[in-house]
Enzyme design. Structure first.
Site, short mmCIF file in Angstrom:
data_model
loop_
_atom_site.label_atom_id
_atom_site.label_comp_id
_atom_site.label_asym_id
_atom_site.label_seq_id
_atom_site.Cartn_x
_atom_site.Cartn_y
_atom_site.Cartn_z
CB CYS A 147 -12.93 -12.18 -19.18
SG CYS A 147 -11.57 -13.05 -19.96
CB SER A 206 -12.28 9.11 6.25
OG SER A 206 -11.21 8.95 5.34
CB CYS A 232 -15.85 3.56 -2.19
SG CYS A 232 -16.74 2.04 -1.91
CB CYS A 269 -6.71 -14.34 -20.79
SG CYS A 269 -8.50 -14.20 -20.62
CG ASP A 323 -2.13 0.91 1.05
OD1 ASP A 323 -3.26 0.39 1.05
OD2 ASP A 323 -1.96 2.14 0.90
NE ARG A 380 -13.16 2.06 4.08
CZ ARG A 380 -12.87 3.34 4.25
NH1 ARG A 380 -13.32 3.98 5.30
NH2 ARG A 380 -12.10 3.99 3.40
CB CYS A 392 -8.31 -12.57 -16.78
SG CYS A 392 -8.53 -11.40 -18.15
CG LEU A 437 -9.55 5.70 12.15
CD1 LEU A 437 -9.40 6.54 13.40
CD2 LEU A 437 -8.40 4.69 12.06
#
Lengths: 243, 78
Positions: free
Chosen positions: A169, A64, A180, A237, A57, A68, A166, A66
């Site tokens: 696809c 914000s 989100c 693929c 990461d 989750r 994949c 905290l």
């Protein structure tokens, strides 16, 4: 034989046993993203005794996060997520090796990260980076456990190179980006299921989400299974890939 | 003409306020055509995931009469 009493109850499981536990302890899994999904997936893998966990990461812990991302605590605000998570995971299980890599995922670094990796966990929060993982997983031949969440809804599938569709696809283009909306219970559920898929892959167990996607709606408490098919013209693929 | 049955799942905004409805479409219509006919705005369409008779299908997939189309929002958060 692994005599660590920490694993006593799962070694009792016929699907695991002493040999399976040894296999877990000798495995390497990489978790991309230390948001809600990544915290839950990494914690479950650490508790299960996966011996070598890489977590990737770039971000710092923000207030914000905290609601989750339970590996990050108020005292970690402003610190690197990888540092915060490594500290907690190592405290949860001192017997495994955990390494944090502060990096954004890109074509320039992804293959180096994948050296020796048995399973990849996609816990990212944007499609462009997810597509980088997908491309690398396909070319490296490494299974990729994909999960995503939004609000009360989430989904999960396991993408196995040459065996299943994949990610390209399934989604040809990235949807428009958005901030989100999410409550912690959803990524905690989906991230834990991603760890379950990873553990089954490591143990060679049947029942994985190959060629099917599980969609959960925690609001209505319903789930549905969606069949997935390869796109013959897929740019990764299929016929559409660069030769 | 063909007829398809549309179900709107989860938190996706429901056109006409309905969870389920039938659409009459020209033969050869795609999933995308059905989304336009259902009343979704152009800028919302890339956010919609479409499952046709239980199989995840891209928006250029050609529909057949009698098929069941389930719409939900593309989920990408982590």
């Amino acid at each position: 034989m692994n005599r660590n009493p920490r694993y006593e109850r799962q070694i009792l499981m016929p699907e695991i046993g002493p040999e399976g536990q040894l296999r877990l302890s000798g495995s390497r899994v990489v978790v991309f993203g230390l948001g809600g999904l990544g915290c839950s997936a990494a914690a479950a893998l650490a508790l299960a005794g996966v011996g070598d966990i890489l977590i990737v990461d770039y971000d710092l812990v923000e207030p914000s996060n905290l609601n989750r991302q339970y590996l990050h605590w108020p005292r970690d605000i402003g610190h690197l997520k990888v540092e915060s998570a490594v500290n907690k995971l190592q405290a949860m299980n001192p017997d495994i090796h955990i390494m944090g890599i502060r990096s954004r995922v890109g074509r320039d670094n992804i293959m180096d990260i994948l050296t020796g990796v048995d399973v990849m966990v996609d816990a990212l929060d944007n499609f462009p980076a997810r597509f980088v993982l997908n491309m690398a997983a396909y070319h490296a031949g490494i299974p990729l456990v994909h999960g995503a969440c939004r609000g009360f809804e989430g989904h999960i599938t396991t993408l196995v190179p040459q065996r299943t569709p994949c990610l390209k696809c399934l989604f040809r283009e990235s949807p428009p980006e958005e901030i989100c909306q999410v409550i912690g219970i959803t990524p905690m559920l989906i991230g834990t299921l991603q760890a379950a898929e990873a553990v089954k892959l490591l143990l060679g167990l049947e029942g994985g989400l190959w060629g099917r996607m599980l969609h959960f709606d925690c609001l209505s408490m319903t789930s549905r299974e969606i069949k997935l098919e390869r796109d013959p013209d897929c740019s990764v693929c299929g016929r559409g890939r660069a030769r | 003409m063909i007829s398809v049955h549309v179900c709107v799942s989860g938190i996706l905004l429901k056109p006409r306020g309905l969870n389920e409805f039938d659409l009459e479409l020209a033969r050869g219509s795609t999933v995308r055509d059905s989304l336009v006919a259902a009343g979704y705005a152009e800028n919302h369409i890339p956010r919609i995931m479409t499952v046709v008779d239980g199989v995840l299908r891209p928006h250029h997939h050609v529909l057949e009469s009698g098929q069941n189309v389930v719409l939900s929002i593309v989920i990408g958060g982590g």
